[in-house]
Enzyme design. Structure first.
Site, PDB file in Angstrom:
ATOM      1  N   CYS A  70      -9.579  -1.138   9.410  1.00 56.31           N
ATOM      2  CA  CYS A  70      -9.069  -1.703  10.675  1.00 56.31           C
ATOM      3  C   CYS A  70      -9.519  -3.162  10.799  1.00 56.31           C
ATOM      4  O   CYS A  70      -9.082  -4.004  10.033  1.00 56.31           O
ATOM      5  CB  CYS A  70      -9.511  -0.830  11.841  1.00 56.31           C
ATOM      6  N   HIS A 179      -7.907   4.966  10.155  1.00 49.62           N
ATOM      7  CA  HIS A 179      -9.348   5.230  10.252  1.00 49.62           C
ATOM      8  C   HIS A 179      -9.710   6.548   9.577  1.00 49.62           C
ATOM      9  O   HIS A 179      -9.768   7.584  10.245  1.00 49.62           O
ATOM     10  CB  HIS A 179      -9.759   5.331  11.727  1.00 49.62           C
ATOM     11  N   GLU A 181     -12.555   7.515   8.743  1.00 45.08           N
ATOM     12  CA  GLU A 181     -13.836   8.010   9.277  1.00 45.08           C
ATOM     13  C   GLU A 181     -13.636   8.801  10.569  1.00 45.08           C
ATOM     14  O   GLU A 181     -14.512   9.549  10.978  1.00 45.08           O
ATOM     15  CB  GLU A 181     -14.817   6.850   9.482  1.00 45.08           C
TER      16      GLU A 181
END
Lengths: 207, 775
Positions: A70, A179, A181
């Site tokens: 990002c 993302h 994560e």
């Protein structure tokens, strides 16, 4: 991000202060999402000049793995570690959603935990995530197989060639808008992104 | 002794200048009596902001005093920056709601953005790390370009601030009604997890302790915002745009980290954020709460512009600033932390014994006022309550369903029920709010268990941010919701307010959370008008009674009065009375929660609270389909409410229930449609209208009703269990499956048959279509 590496995968992880320039103890560097210095100018445009980033550029030069997610992807393009740029989303609105993302190929260090063509459901959250590069660069990164992630189906931000993530020519620097994560912790219901971190961790542990 | 007349005549200011500060002539006389002299301009300004409703609750305090405020889980009740509840295992949650209505009306982007910034400061001032934001928003009709601009600006402002500061916006509610045209409501609620061992409080202590100013610089932005917030909006309010502050979310992010780091050193004695009325309010409140005084030198304050006078320093509402009292000798330690984060930090004053706020400027004393006169012992207005309900309410109550066109099992006159359902689902207040929440980062911090739109309440995992202990699973969670059916409150403030609290608790129960505590945001019109006060007083009574009945004490909140717009003819237009309730609930195990969408074909669908009476009065069906705002809202039955909610929570925890959705706006048919849309699964159900009209059976609203689904092969066992819980107050409605929503009458006749894809598309696109194609 720290939670995934250290909390879930048990990899020793430390946070780097933006003014620290000694990163020599690190085997891999992750530039997470966020709003560096507020991103009031262009996303990543200020962060790219931070002392820590100079060391990141050196580490990338040495071939250490560098992952930017990002805002991290935006900083990597601003720093010239990755080609192209990320511009305002086509509809001018910030977008937070979960979208289908196709793994283009199984690349060393990053996507070996996935099959080529596998479609992941990954969270996105950005206002400036529309990947842009001039036609020559686009052709070059496509021909080199540098596009590792591509939005599948509808294009959430208007990215050229539906590009969601790319690596550098050498393959040790990856930048992606989705993302992974946020899709790595089973307690939150989605683990589609976990394999990326597992592969990265395994590569580091085996070094 | 001088008479009020002579006091005013001898004042060094013209009356107009006094009233321009928001001070009424009688209040001015009171000020002179307290000081024993006339105030100077700076002091007049300080009284103006501190005696505004926004700061001192002069109209609402007697009403607020009836709220229950204590309970076994309550660690901090009203009076501090935020309430704190105990979630067990050493986890303490701070939470609070606050409005930014008036600023958002004139400058929607910055107004809403700084509303988020302000509520976050209330949380981390206590030593808690913000973990979630919710908002309650109200706008006029989206058919009006001005309202679309306000809506777009407010959402963009919340998105800008919340996303950048890195706190997920996990939930909220948005309603559209002409009653809010030009006076939108922007209420932001924040939750935070305590990170410091001790809760940081606001009361100053320790004579001689240094007072630190930290954070951003002071400028002329936001001058007098608290007084501005406590007056009616007029056509000229647009000229007050300088009274709206400008936010810097990145600076706030740094301030969060610096403050939490500073608190952990143990060098901070007390802290107060500078919100409304900036330096004035923070010094006065810290001094008054600690029973001490503060001596502050304005020359020490870091500024962003030159030539400011004390009046401007004192009334500035520049954002991202805080006031600390440090333990003497440890100030440099704190200053170093703030400087490392790139923030201002200076010793600007000290704690003194005499309970006064003394402000120095350029070697002289610019203001000197007893602290309690500003912050504690402030005016209170007790008003007469109307002996009987006002005419508008009586007229509305005279309404009866007999005035509606006839309806049958097939539809309303010649309109099939599927078409009525479709148009209700496309009503912006009912339709999907994805256009809004897609603009908010609702997953940052990586703890969002249920994303917006997924359930009746937001659910966030409680994982202390610094914890990286591998192998320790973090299973506790917190659920949060904001609710207010303001049309219900308008049509019956007491019953409506009971319903608001009941619905908030029900929404928490629908995800499996135990309702714990409330923060309330009272958005009302002018209390100086008999009807306005009648609404306020009755709604407060309702909130108090309901919170007591449901065991959810109020830990604080915010009051926003004078929400009226004056049209060009000077005619006041009051908003609907809107007492927004923010409620938090405890979740022991985030693996034992459910969303609102149906989970699997073949699952059985049940209605808990099936015997609850329903009414078309005050319903969305009546408003949207018949353009009628009338009738009385449903009566809240607390015994049923408690039983149904407990059954729902227990059913979720024991693994019976796979989805749960509260029957609210739009009644049973809309609830079923939403569960179908969320799960992308159709359903076939049977509804028995009994003696009700068909529209009441489908779209009538009534409390204590929850639609749940259960695995088909466990249905028989579930029914036996349910009978133990609820007796006969439940009904089996039907089965999940297919690609349509079909509602049948008991005799097998089809009442409603709609293609799920059509319902879903209309519901999903309704707001985006209005915002993007009509503009």
């Amino acid at each position: 991000m720290q939670w995934v590496f250290q909390g879930l995968l048990g990899l020793p992880t430390r946070m780097v202060w933006h003014q620290d320039s000694d990163l020599s103890d690190l085997d891999a560097i992750v530039i997470p999402g966020g709003f560096s210095y507020g991103d009031y100018l262009r996303c990543g445009a200020i962060a790219r000049f931070s002392p820590a980033m100079r060391s990141v550029m050196e580490a990338a030069e040495q071939g250490k793995p560098v992952l930017g997610v990002c805002n991290g992807f935006q900083i990597l393009t601003e720093a010239g570690l990755l080609p192209g740029a990320l511009i305002r989303n086509e509809n001018l609105h910030f977008v937070c959603d979960r979208v289908p993302v196709k793994v283009e190929r199984s690349a060393r260090l990053w996507t070996e935990g996935y099959a080529a063509g596998q479609v992941l459901n990954l969270p996105i959250a950005h206002g400036e995530g529309r990947y842009y590069a001039d036609p020559d660069t686009l052709k070059q990164i496509e021909d080199n197989g540098q596009v590792l992630f591509r939005y599948e189906g509808s294009n959430p931000n208007g990215s050229w060639n539906q590009i969601a993530g790319i690596c550098n020519d050498r393959g040790n620097v990856l930048g992606m808008m989705p993302h992974p994560e946020r899709a790595a912790d089973a307690a939150l219901g989605n683990t589609d992104g976990l394999a990326l971190f597992q592969v990265m961790t395994a590569a580091l542990v085996s070094v | 002794m001088s008479t009020p007349e002579t006091v005013l005549e001898s004042a060094p200011f013209p009356i107009a200048e006094i009233t321009a500060e928001g001070i009424k002539p009688d209040e001015y006389v009171d000020i002179v009596n307290r000081l024993g002299r006339h105030p100077n301009k700076a002091e007049l300004g300080m009284f103006g902001v501190m005696w505004s409703e926004h700061c001192c609750y002069k109209n609402s305090r007697p009403l607020l005093s009836q709220f229950p405020t204590s309970g076994p889980r309550i660690l901090v009740g009203p009076g501090e920056n935020a309430g704190v509840v105990d979630l067990g295992d050493g986890l303490h949650l701070a939470f609070k709601i606050e409005s930014h209505n008036h600023p958002s009306a004139v400058e929607p982007f910055q107004g809403a953005a700084t509303g988020v910034g302000g509520i976050l400061r209330d949380i981390f001032t206590m030593g808690a790390r913000p973990i979630a934001i919710l908002n309650a928003l109200r706008f006029g009709s989206l058919d009006d370009a001005r309202n679309r601009r306000l809506f777009e600006g407010v959402v963009a402002g919340i998105s800008h601030y919340g996303n950048c500061v890195g706190v997920p916006t996990v939930g909220g509610e948005v309603y559209f009604d002409p009653a809010y045209s030009g006076n939108p409501l922007v209420n932001a609620m924040a939750l935070g997890l305590m990170e410091t061992p001790e809760i940081v409080k606001a009361g100053a202590y320790g004579i001689g302790n240094p007072v630190l100013y930290v954070g951003s610089t002071t400028g002329r932005d936001g001058m007098g915002g608290a007084s501005f917030a406590s007056a009616e909006l007029t056509d000229e309010s647009m000229d007050d745009r300088p009274a709206v502050q400008v936010g810097d979310p990145f600076l706030e992010k740094s301030l969060i980290e610096a403050c939490l780091e500073a608190f952990k050193t143990g060098a901070v004695a007390a802290a107060q954020d500078m919100g409304a009325a900036g330096i004035t309010c923070s010094t006065a409140e810290m001094a008054a709460k600690g029973g001490v005084g503060i001596d502050l030198d304005l020359d020490k304050i870091p500024v962003r512009e030159s030539g400011m006078v004390p009046y401007e320093y004192l009334l500035s509402e520049s954002q991202e600033r805080m006031l600390f009292v440090a333990h003497k000798g440890r100030e440099q330690e704190l200053i170093d932390i703030f400087h490392r984060w790139g923030l201002q930090a200076v010793v600007a004053g000290e704690v003194i014994e005499e309970s006064i706020v003394r402000i120095r400027f350029q070697g002289g004393i610019a203001a000197e006022i007893p602290a309690t006169a500003l912050a504690d012992n402030t005016p209170i207005y007790r008003r007469e309550l109307l002996a009987e309900a006002p005419a508008y309410a009586q007229q509305a109550w005279a309404w009866s369903p007999d005035s509606l066109p006839a309806c049958s099992v097939t539809g309303l006159a010649d309109r099939p029920w599927s078409e009525v359902l479709q148009s209700l689902l496309e009503t912006p207040s009912i339709a999907s709010k994805s256009w809004v929440y897609r603009q908010y980062d609702h997953q940052v911090q990586n703890n969002t268990v249920i994303v917006p739109g997924g359930a009746d309440a937001a659910v966030v995992r409680l994982r202390p941010q610094l914890a990286t202990d591998n192998g320790m699973p973090f299973t506790k969670g917190v659920a949060a919701t904001v609710d207010c059916n303001a049309r219900h409150v308008y049509l019956d403030p007491y019953q409506g307010a009971l319903g608001v609290v009941a619905e908030a608790a029900r929404n928490l129960s629908c995800v499996g959370a135990e309702p714990l505590a409330v923060t309330d945001n009272l958005n009302f019109g002018s209390p100086e008008k008999p009807v306005g006060y009648w609404q306020l007083a009755n709604a407060c009574q309702g909130l108090a009674d309901a919170c007591r009945e449901l065991g959810t004490p109020v830990t604080g909140g915010n009051v926003s009065l004078y929400n009226e717009t004056l049209d060009s003819e000077g005619k006041p237009q009051a908003i609907y009375p809107t007492p927004v309730v923010g409620m938090v609930g405890a979740i022991e195990d985030i693996n034992q929660i459910v969303g609102q969408g149906f989970q699997g074909a073949g699952d059985a669908i049940y209605l808990l609270g099936a015997q609850a009476p329903v009414t078309l009065g005050a319903s969305d069906y009546l408003a949207a389909i018949h353009n009628t705002i009338a009738g009385r809202p449903p009566v809240v039955e607390f015994d049923r409410e408690r039983a149904v909610q407990a059954a729902c929570r227990n059913g979720i925890r024991q693994g019976w229930i796979r989805s749960a959705h509260d029957c609210a706006e739009g009644g049973l048919a809309v609830t079923l449609a939403e569960s179908c849309i969320s799960g992308n699964l159709g359903a076939t159900v049977t509804i028995d209208p009994g003696s009700d009209r068909w529209d009441a059976a489908l779209f009538g609203e009534g409390g204590a009703r929850i639609v749940v689904s259960v695995a088909g092969d466990r249905a028989a066992a579930f029914e036996a269990w349910l009978t133990e819980q609820l007796g006969s107050d439940w009904a089996k409605l039907g089965i999940v499956g297919g690609d349509r929503l079909v509602i049948n009458a008991p005799d097998g006749a089809t009442a409603l048959d709609a293609v799920l894809a059509n319902l879903s598309e209309g519901w999903s696109e309704a707001i985006a279509r209005r915002m993007e194609r009509l503009v």
